[in-house]
Scaffold this active site. Structure first.
Site, short mmCIF file in Angstrom:
data_model
loop_
_atom_site.label_atom_id
_atom_site.label_comp_id
_atom_site.label_asym_id
_atom_site.label_seq_id
_atom_site.Cartn_x
_atom_site.Cartn_y
_atom_site.Cartn_z
N ASP A 171 0.87 -1.17 0.00
CA ASP A 171 0.00 0.00 0.00
C ASP A 171 0.91 1.24 0.00
O ASP A 171 2.10 1.13 0.31
CB ASP A 171 -0.90 -0.02 1.24
CG ASP A 171 -1.82 1.18 1.31
OD1 ASP A 171 -2.51 1.45 0.32
OD2 ASP A 171 -1.82 1.85 2.35
N ASP B 237 -0.13 5.22 0.82
CA ASP B 237 -0.36 6.19 1.90
C ASP B 237 -0.49 5.49 3.24
O ASP B 237 -1.28 4.56 3.40
CB ASP B 237 -1.64 7.00 1.61
CG ASP B 237 -1.43 8.01 0.51
OD1 ASP B 237 -0.69 8.97 0.72
OD2 ASP B 237 -2.00 7.81 -0.59
N ASP C 209 -1.99 -0.84 5.82
CA ASP C 209 -2.18 -0.22 7.14
C ASP C 209 -3.64 -0.03 7.52
O ASP C 209 -3.94 0.62 8.52
CB ASP C 209 -1.49 1.15 7.17
CG ASP C 209 -2.16 2.15 6.23
OD1 ASP C 209 -2.36 1.81 5.04
OD2 ASP C 209 -2.49 3.25 6.67
#
Length: 214
Positions: A8, A10, A160
């Site tokens: 991922d 961001d 996240d």
């Protein structure tokens, strides 16, 4: 043995939380939404995306339009963004090992490639894939698996957010959840990730063990 790593962007590779809060607050003033205050951040990290939207009073039908506007504003500030401390070493180690790493994100390919170029990481990732629907990441992961001709057990996703875990669970793709991003450790644990790591160093050790497993 794992052959492909999907990161991922961001919150996982890039420390962009402060920027996204700033951009959201600018749009909140314009559209009369509830702004995010510094004291709200901890509580918001423990909520799902749907719960955050409800808490902030953002109309669901306006989310696609807001995402488009936010991504355009994001590009204007991209030079100020930095990698999460320690993540450049993780990426460099994987690249030195000849590991095929790629990025799959709901951010735009343009924004991601510009960031990688600014930080001289153009050659560190094989692919940059944009997963446009905010809740449709599993569709993008499935498409990647098909294009690469790889089984779920041969890849791992590093993310996240709870939605990353949910997407991977639908496909049987192992996931490493990192605790320094947008969602709290408690929220991440509710999704039962395969691994939960608390630092880039721990992430690197976990990835190396998966890459060397026979």
């Amino acid at each position: 043995m794992v052959k492909h790593i999907l990161f991922d962007f961001d919150g996982t590779l890039v420390d962009s939380r402060a920027l996204l809060v700033k951009l959201y607050n600018e749009m909140a003033v314009q559209h009369h939404f509830r702004p995010i205050r510094q004291q709200d951040l901890a509580a918001l990290r423990s909520l799902t995306i749907s719960e955050r939207v409800e808490r902030l009073g953002v109309p669901v039908l306006q989310i696609p339009k807001l995402l488009i506007a936010g991504r355009q504003l994001y590009q204007d500030h991209i030079r100020a963004l930095q990698l999460v401390p320690g993540m450049k070493e993780v990426v460099s180690r994987l690249s030195a090992q000849g590991v095929r790493s790629s990025i799959l994100s709901s951010n735009t390919g343009t924004n991601i490639r510009l960031f990688l170029k600014n930080h001289k990481l153009d050659g560190a990732f094989k692919d940059v894939i944009s997963a446009k629907p905010i809740f449709g990441k599993h569709h993008a992961i499935r498409k990647v698996m098909k294009e690469w001709g790889t089984a779920p057990s041969r890849m791992v996703y590093v993310g996240d957010e709870l939605r990353d875990i949910e997407a991977c669970k639908k496909l049987g793709v192992p996931i490493i959840a990192v605790t320094w991003g947008y969602d709290s450790p408690r929220l991440l644990l509710s999704g039962r990730p395969d691994y939960l790591v608390h630092s880039p160093q721990e992430l690197q050790r976990t990835l190396m063990s998966m890459l060397s497993y026979k």
